[in-house]
Design an enzyme around this catalytic site. Structure first.
Site, PDB file in Angstrom:
ATOM      1  N   ARG A  47       0.805 -10.477  -3.352  1.00 11.37           N
ATOM      2  CA  ARG A  47       1.652  -9.735  -2.415  1.00 11.37           C
ATOM      3  C   ARG A  47       2.167 -10.575  -1.248  1.00 11.37           C
ATOM      4  NH1 ARG A  47      -1.233  -4.116  -1.407  1.00 11.37           N
ATOM      5  NH2 ARG A  47      -0.634  -3.635  -3.540  1.00 11.37           N
ATOM      6  N   HIS A  63       1.062  -2.801   5.845  1.00 14.99           N
ATOM      7  CA  HIS A  63       0.406  -1.960   4.841  1.00 14.99           C
ATOM      8  C   HIS A  63      -1.111  -1.948   4.963  1.00 14.99           C
ATOM      9  CE1 HIS A  63      -0.033   0.062   1.012  1.00 14.99           C
ATOM     10  NE2 HIS A  63      -0.731  -0.941   0.497  1.00 14.99           N
ATOM     11  N   ARG A 106      -5.552   8.886   1.147  1.00 15.91           N
ATOM     12  CA  ARG A 106      -4.710   9.868   0.461  1.00 15.91           C
ATOM     13  C   ARG A 106      -3.355   9.267   0.073  1.00 15.91           C
ATOM     14  NH1 ARG A 106      -2.006  14.921   2.328  1.00 15.91           N
ATOM     15  NH2 ARG A 106      -1.963  13.998   4.390  1.00 15.91           N
ATOM     16  N   TRP A 107      -2.915   8.249   0.816  1.00 18.84           N
ATOM     17  CA  TRP A 107      -1.599   7.668   0.586  1.00 18.84           C
ATOM     18  C   TRP A 107      -1.642   6.516  -0.418  1.00 18.84           C
ATOM     19  CZ3 TRP A 107       2.785   9.087   3.749  1.00 18.84           C
ATOM     20  CH2 TRP A 107       2.496  10.079   4.690  1.00 18.84           C
ATOM     21  N   ALA A 108      -2.837   6.070  -0.770  1.00 18.72           N
ATOM     22  CA  ALA A 108      -2.934   4.909  -1.662  1.00 18.72           C
ATOM     23  C   ALA A 108      -2.329   5.277  -3.018  1.00 18.72           C
ATOM     24  CB  ALA A 108      -4.393   4.494  -1.830  1.00 18.72           C
ATOM     25  N   GLN A 109      -1.519   4.403  -3.548  1.00 20.51           N
ATOM     26  CA  GLN A 109      -0.829   4.734  -4.795  1.00 20.51           C
ATOM     27  C   GLN A 109      -1.476   4.076  -6.008  1.00 20.51           C
ATOM     28  OE1 GLN A 109       3.395   4.107  -4.549  1.00 20.51           O
ATOM     29  NE2 GLN A 109       3.679   5.700  -3.027  1.00 20.51           N
ATOM     30  N   GLY A 121      -3.966   2.159  -7.393  1.00 18.27           N
ATOM     31  CA  GLY A 121      -5.185   2.518  -8.067  1.00 18.27           C
ATOM     32  C   GLY A 121      -6.415   1.769  -7.639  1.00 18.27           C
ATOM     33  N   ARG A 149      -5.350  -9.457   0.735  1.00 15.60           N
ATOM     34  CA  ARG A 149      -6.069  -8.584  -0.203  1.00 15.60           C
ATOM     35  C   ARG A 149      -5.369  -8.534  -1.559  1.00 15.60           C
ATOM     36  NH1 ARG A 149      -5.365  -3.250  -1.706  1.00 15.60           N
ATOM     37  NH2 ARG A 149      -3.812  -2.883  -0.086  1.00 15.60           N
ATOM     38  N   SER A 155     -12.604   9.706   7.498  1.00 17.45           N
ATOM     39  CA  SER A 155     -12.794  10.517   6.286  1.00 17.45           C
ATOM     40  C   SER A 155     -12.026   9.964   5.093  1.00 17.45           C
ATOM     41  CB  SER A 155     -12.371  11.969   6.563  1.00 17.45           C
ATOM     42  OG  SER A 155     -10.991  12.019   6.868  1.00 17.45           O
ATOM     43  N   GLY A 156     -11.861   8.640   5.027  1.00 16.71           N
ATOM     44  CA  GLY A 156     -11.264   8.014   3.849  1.00 16.71           C
ATOM     45  C   GLY A 156     -12.325   7.721   2.809  1.00 16.71           C
ATOM     46  N   HIS A 204       3.392  -4.880   2.575  1.00 19.27           N
ATOM     47  CA  HIS A 204       3.678  -4.519   1.185  1.00 19.27           C
ATOM     48  C   HIS A 204       5.147  -4.817   0.912  1.00 19.27           C
ATOM     49  CE1 HIS A 204       3.974  -2.372  -2.573  1.00 19.27           C
ATOM     50  NE2 HIS A 204       2.684  -2.102  -2.533  1.00 19.27           N
ATOM     51  N   GLU A 258      -1.004  -5.253 -11.829  1.00 15.69           N
ATOM     52  CA  GLU A 258      -0.333  -5.391 -10.536  1.00 15.69           C
ATOM     53  C   GLU A 258      -0.340  -6.856 -10.135  1.00 15.69           C
ATOM     54  OE1 GLU A 258      -2.011  -2.656  -7.666  1.00 15.69           O
ATOM     55  OE2 GLU A 258      -1.400  -0.911  -8.839  1.00 15.69           O
TER      56      GLU A 258
HETATM   57  C1  SIN Z   1       0.499  -0.025  -4.497  1.00 15.34           C
HETATM   58  O1  SIN Z   1       0.417   0.900  -5.286  1.00 15.34           O
HETATM   59  O2  SIN Z   1       1.355  -0.887  -4.583  1.00 15.34           O
HETATM   60  C2  SIN Z   1      -0.467  -0.083  -3.350  1.00 15.34           C
HETATM   61  C3  SIN Z   1      -1.830  -0.307  -3.835  1.00 15.34           C
HETATM   62  C4  SIN Z   1      -2.585  -1.172  -2.876  1.00 15.34           C
HETATM   63  O3  SIN Z   1      -2.251  -1.216  -1.682  1.00 15.34           O
HETATM   64  O4  SIN Z   1      -3.484  -1.894  -3.317  1.00 15.34           O
END
Ligand code: SIN
Length: 555
Positions: free
Chosen positions: A265, A324, A39-42, A44, A359, A6-7, A225, A110
């Site tokens: 990353r 991550h 839900r945990w993705a920050q 964007g 990624r 359900s993501g 991450h 980013e």
């Molecule tokens: C982050 O906000 O650093 C995570 C976003 C992502 O995993 O692409």
């Protein structure tokens, strides 16, 4: 038609499929509908919208560069070209993204992006807003929602997927039949002791595919991450990459900077792991003291930092890399079709080829939206099996741009024999039967996670990978022979550990085979990239090379 997970990928598919006349749609999800890694993705959603000075060509180039030679260029083209439409649809569905004072959508920069193109919501609560909008939209449809049902295996009849076997909320095995099944169960960060992923991220869809003999690839590329808060909480609280995009600095124990904070990353995590090993420290520092209006721009992060007694205006924040995102997964064509007719995969569960060996930040929510939509269009158009496009096309083509190396013989149910291949006779002999009580199962899960973090983390070697394999084997042992009497909560815990060990075995086999360093896979004993390894490691029996002639496809 059943969607497992359900993501963002699963629900993007459900919302569309629910509109197809005559199609009955069900969602199977291990927890509540709104509980998923999304839900945990920050940070964007990376997307180039109309009127931007940015271009989709630049987004494509950044994605290919981050992917370190292993992206499927056609899949990336689809991602960057179709992404903006999907973002607009999500906004039309009710998702609220942050805006500038003038009303335009706000964008952040980013790592790995050559310009600011990351849309965000609630500062860095983007995943929560995307999930909210999709859950609300699903609630407005006639979709059957199976909450706290756990899909454990694919039902295969006459060479076609016909549904899934699942544990119901009481832990009783049931069959759910369906004309099509979508695996969108998210990632597998719970393989590791230090992760940003929630407890549900146990690689279920990938393990189901491996057990069904469906191609799985790029498993060595677990992305770490760089800036997870170094704190006992698990999952580790993430300090979004957007902080570095706004000017936060990375510092070592002596306060020195040691890496370009806006590099991709994989490079940042590697530099951090090197520095931590050199200085024999468990964490480094993120210095966000120079950021203006931290609390206003990043309200959710400010609140969670204040909760643990840190004030980002004055304190350097202790950070270390954490597992991550799994860049690999179930091989698909450009429409999300897998090697098994009737079985589809999307989101972190899939290997569409858009991420390659690493990624690009904020491409994951986008991938879920784009490929979740594509598979629904394909199903609506009557497609059942894969076509020779994307990664699926490449691994079965006579002249692929990126060749495939096959690791055959992944056994069903998957984990035992393969893991034992990695360990000496002595370690193999130490296999023990596991008690099936909750405490014993939790201990075994932790043991597996520790073994993976110690041996298959950011920096790996032949030796560390063998030790990880031995540790995983010791942890799991022969706990779960077929016909295991486990029931209820134990049945779910057993299923999760079985899946974790299955995906761990695949990761370790791939990582051991790849004797070079590329993207998220860094080997101390093979520190350079090696062109002979510009190939995809695929779990499954090698298919006969084909030309792109679709006649008679699929086999
Ligand atoms: C982050 O906000 O650093 C995570 C976003 C992502 O995993 O692409």
């Amino acid at each position: 038609m059943l969607v497992c997970g359900s993501g963002v990928a699963g629900l993007s598919a459900v919302v569309r499929l629910a509109e197809v006349p005559g199609l009955r749609v069900g969602v199977v999800t291990k927890a509540d509908l709104s509980q998923s890694t999304t839900r945990w993705a920050q940070g964007g959603v990376a997307a180039v919208l109309g009127g931007d000075e940015d271009s989709t060509d630049l987004h494509l180039a950044d994605t290919l560069a981050a992917g370190a030679g292993l992206c499927d260029a056609d899949a990336v083209r689809v991602l960057v070209d179709e992404g903006p439409v999907r973002v607009s649809e999500l906004i039309a569905l009710g998702a609220v993204f942050d805006r500038e004072a003038g009303g335009g959508l706000a964008r952040a920069r980013e790592g790995g992006h050559s310009t600011a193109r990351v849309l965000h919501a609630g500062g860095v609560a983007t995943g929560a807003e995307v999930e909210r909008a999709l859950v609300d939209a699903v609630a407005a449809t006639a979709t059957a929602v199976y909450e706290r049902w756990f899909a454990t295996d694919v039902l295969v009849e006459d060479g076609r997927c016909r549904g899934v076997v699942a544990l119901d909320p009481h832990g009783v095995r049931r069959s759910l039949r369906a004309s099509h099944v979508v695996l969108a169960t998210g990632g597998a960060g719970q393989m590791f002791a230090v992760t940003t992923n929630p407890a549900e991220a146990t690689g279920d869809g990938i393990a189901m595919a491996l057990r069904a003999g469906v191609f799985v690839a790029d498993m060595e590329f677990m992305q770490f991450h760089p800036t997870a808060l170094h704190h006992p909480a698990m999952p580790r609280p993430l300090l979004s990459e957007a902080l570095r995009g706004h000017g936060a600095l990375l510092r070592d124990a002596a306060g020195e900077r040691f890496v370009d904070e806006l590099a991709a990353r994989d490079l940042v995590s590697r530099a951090m792991a090197d520095r931590m090993a050199r200085d024999m420290v468990e964490h480094l520092w993120l210095d966000a003291t120079g950021l203006e209006a931290f609390d206003r721009r990043f309200p959710t992060l400010a609140a969670s930092l204040h909760d643990v007694g840190l004030d980002p205006a004055v304190d350097w924040l202790p950070i270390a890399p954490a597992a991550h995102y799994l860049s690999g997964g179930v091989v698909t064509d450009l429409d999300g079709a897998t090697a098994l007719p009737g079985l589809w995969a999307a989101g972190e569960t899939a290997c569409t080829g858009v991420h390659g060996a690493n990624r690009l930040a904020s491409n994951s929510l986008l991938e879920g939206m784009v490929f979740g939509a594509r598979l629904t269009e394909a199903i609506e158009a009557g497609k059942v099996g894969p076509e020779p496009t994307g990664v699926f096309g490449a691994i079965s083509s006579a002249e692929p741009e990126i060749p495939a190396r096959f690791l055959a013989g992944f056994p069903a149910p998957g984990w035992g024999a393969t893991l034992r291949e990695h360990v000496s006779g002595a370690a193999g002999a130490a296999l023990a039967a596991a008690p099936l009580d909750q405490a014993g199962l939790a201990k075994r899960r932790e043991q597996l996670q520790r073994a993976m973090t110690e041996g298959a983390g950011v920096l790996r070697s032949t030796r560390s990978l063998a030790e990880a394999a031995a540790g995983v084997t010791d942890a799991v042992g022969e706990a779960f022979p077929p016909g295991s009497p486990a029931a209820g909560e134990s049945a779910r815990a057993v299923a999760e550990i079985t899946n974790l060990s299955t995906v761990a075995a695949a990761l370790l086999r791939s990582a051991e085979a790849r004797t070079e360093s590329r993207g998220c896979h860094a080997r101390r004993d093979h520190p350079a990239a090696d062109d002979t390894w510009r190939c995809r490691i695929v779990h499954g029996e090698q298919v006969e090379a084909r030309t792109a002639d679709p006649a008679g496809w699929p086999p």
